[in-house]
Structure formats: structure tokens, C-alpha cells
Design an enzyme around this catalytic site. Structure first.
Site, short mmCIF file in Angstrom:
data_model
loop_
_atom_site.label_atom_id
_atom_site.label_comp_id
_atom_site.label_asym_id
_atom_site.label_seq_id
_atom_site.Cartn_x
_atom_site.Cartn_y
_atom_site.Cartn_z
N SER A 73 0.82 -1.20 0.00
CA SER A 73 0.00 0.00 0.00
C SER A 73 0.86 1.26 0.00
CB SER A 73 -0.91 0.00 1.23
OG SER A 73 -1.63 1.22 1.28
N HIS A 125 -0.42 -1.26 -4.40
CA HIS A 125 -1.80 -0.93 -4.09
C HIS A 125 -1.93 0.59 -3.98
CE1 HIS A 125 -5.80 -1.97 -2.49
NE2 HIS A 125 -5.64 -0.92 -1.69
N ASP A 133 -4.45 3.62 -3.25
CA ASP A 133 -5.73 4.04 -2.70
C ASP A 133 -6.09 5.42 -3.25
OD1 ASP A 133 -6.53 1.91 -0.90
OD2 ASP A 133 -4.78 2.46 0.31
N MET A 146 -8.78 8.29 -2.91
CA MET A 146 -9.81 8.76 -1.98
C MET A 146 -10.27 10.16 -2.37
SD MET A 146 -8.04 7.70 1.62
CE MET A 146 -6.92 6.31 1.73
N HIS A 201 -7.52 0.94 -5.92
CA HIS A 201 -8.73 0.84 -5.10
C HIS A 201 -9.42 2.20 -5.09
CE1 HIS A 201 -10.51 0.01 -0.82
NE2 HIS A 201 -11.44 0.13 -1.74
N MET A 235 -11.81 4.41 -3.68
CA MET A 235 -12.66 4.74 -2.52
C MET A 235 -13.31 6.08 -2.78
SD MET A 235 -10.59 3.35 0.80
CE MET A 235 -8.91 3.55 0.24
N MET A 250 -12.40 -5.41 3.53
CA MET A 250 -11.70 -4.43 4.35
C MET A 250 -11.64 -4.93 5.79
SD MET A 250 -10.64 -2.02 2.40
CE MET A 250 -10.05 -0.98 3.73
N GLY A 290 -4.40 4.89 7.06
CA GLY A 290 -3.45 3.82 7.33
C GLY A 290 -3.17 3.70 8.81
N ASP A 340 -7.25 -5.91 3.39
CA ASP A 340 -6.54 -4.63 3.52
C ASP A 340 -6.91 -4.01 4.86
OD1 ASP A 340 -5.34 -2.18 3.28
OD2 ASP A 340 -6.51 -1.52 1.55
N GLY A 341 -5.87 -3.77 5.68
CA GLY A 341 -6.06 -3.11 6.96
C GLY A 341 -5.43 -3.89 8.08
#
Length: 225
Positions: free
Chosen positions: A11, A36, A38, A40, A69, A71, A140, A147, A178-179
Site C-alpha cells: 500500500s 496498491h 488508494d 480517496m 482501489h 474509494m 476491508m 493507514g 486490507d487493513g
């Protein structure tokens, strides 16, 4: 069903954004499988991050597949842009689009692997009737948007139920988590049925990136023993 590969997707949310190209090259050398990214919008999640220009720039700089991803609300409006920018995987949130079936069909028509993500409180029934259109399902294991959060063990039964759902349907779907994924949690997620592991702080929070990647792979191997 074809066997699913075990993959580590690093990530970039936890990377040094002031030198993202160098960070990606470090990850390549360390042996991660995917990057990865993200995306947002400050609406679906209470945070802002990178967009189309950064994905396009990364594509020019690295050879690893870009695992993007989205979001963001109404992701269907941006699919062509991210596909053109170089995404190898495009994952949309099930909660963020009214027409999920059409959105997944469109991703696949663009020649990109189609993924759908579920927030912790979203049940599997939300994707049961589109599972055949999914190359990947992202469970998720934290609330999305930031993060460094702790892994939610309550998601393990959800991962296992998804694995069983895919098996009953005869589908070889990648199950991504993820997470809070690190050397202490990755084996539990794998034992539940996940095979693609997104890690940010679990990699960048360690002093030696190579050792961090190797530690994840060792934890996975030990967990299968």
C-alpha cells in the site's frame, strides 16, 4: 478451479509521498507482487489521496501491476481514465455505486481485472449476485480511509464465508484483505481464505523493507505448515 496465487500488494498510502517513484523501486527490489494505490475523494472516506496523474506517472516508472482501489463515490465516471492511466486491477466499493453489475461489466470490457470492496459492516449478500463478474473481492479489515489501523479479527469469519461462497459457485476469485496486515495477522487472514494481502504500515513501518517483505512471506509459509 485454477489455483490462486499468494500475492503481497504494497500500500502506497504509507510510503514517502515526497519520493514515490523511489519508494516503488524499493518495493520492486524487495519482491512485492503488486502496488496498491488508494484513491480517496474526501466524500466516500474522510480523506484525500492520489488521483489519475499519479497512477499514470507510476505506470511510466515501474513494471509491477497497479492495484487501484477507488474509494470514491460514483466510480463508474472514472473507470476509463484509470484504465488508460495503467491500472491492472480496478476495485470499486460496493457501497459507492448504484449500478454495481454494470460497473463491473464495464471494468472487464476495458481489459482490466474487476474488483469489488466491502466495508466491515457490509454483508456478503451485497455482492452475491455479481460474484461471477469479480476477479477479486476485497474484504476491508479496518474502516477505510486511513493507514495504521489495527486489524479487525471480526472480519475473519467474513473472509471464510466469502471463500465458501466462491467455492460453492465454482469460482476462482482472488480474496484480498486490507487493513492492519502485518507478520502477526497475515497468517490468520490466509487461513480464513485470503490470498492477496495489502500491507502498508506492516511494510513501511519496519526499518528494513526487504526484511519486512520476507517476514510476511515467512509468516504465510509458517501458517500453512
Amino acid at each position: 478451479m485454477a489455483p490462486r496465487k499468494t500475492l503481497i500488494s504494497a500500500s502506497l498510502l504509507s510510503a514517502d509521498m515526497s519520493d514515490l517513484g523511489r519508494e516503488c523501486e524499493r518495493l520492486e527490489r524487495a519482491g512485492v507482487d503488486w502496488l496498491h494505490v488508494d484513491v480517496m475523494d474526501g466524500r466516500f472516506v474522510p480523506n484525500l489521496s492520489v488521483g489519475l496523474p499519479v497512477v499514470a506517472a507510476l505506470k511510466r516508472r515501474v513494471t509491477l501491476p497497479l492495484d487501484v482501489h477507488l474509494m470514491i463515490v460514483e466510480p463508474e465516471n472514472y473507470l476509463e481514465g484509470f484504465a488508460k492511466a495503467g491500472a491492472a486491477v480496478l476495485t470499486v466499493q460496493a457501497e459507492a455505486t448504484v449500478h454495481l453489475y454494470r460497473t463491473l461489466e464495464r471494468i472487464r470490457a476495458l481489459g482490466v481485472r474487476a474488483g469489488v470492496a466491502l466495508n466491515p459492516a457490509t454483508p456478503l449478500c451485497a455482492i452475491e449476485h455479481v460474484l461471477s463478474l469479480c476477479d477479486l473481492v476485497l474484504v476491508m479489515t479496518v474502516e477505510p480511509g486511513f493507514g495504521g489501523q489495527a486489524f479487525l479479527p471480526a472480519m475473519l469469519p467474513k473472509i471464510a464465508a466469502l471463500s465458501q461462497m466462491a467455492a460453492r459457485s465454482g469460482l476462482s476469485v482472488d480474496i484480498q484483505v486490507d487493513g492492519g496486515i502485518n507478520k502477526d495477522t497475515v497468517a490468520r487472514a490466509a487461513q480464513a481464505g485470503a490470498n492477496v494481502f495489502v500491507s502498508g504500515t506492516g511494510l513501511f513501518g519496519e526499518p528494513d523493507l526487504q526484511r519486512a517483505v520476507d517476514g510476511l512471506r515467512k509468516a504465510l509459509a509458517d501458517g500453512r505448515a
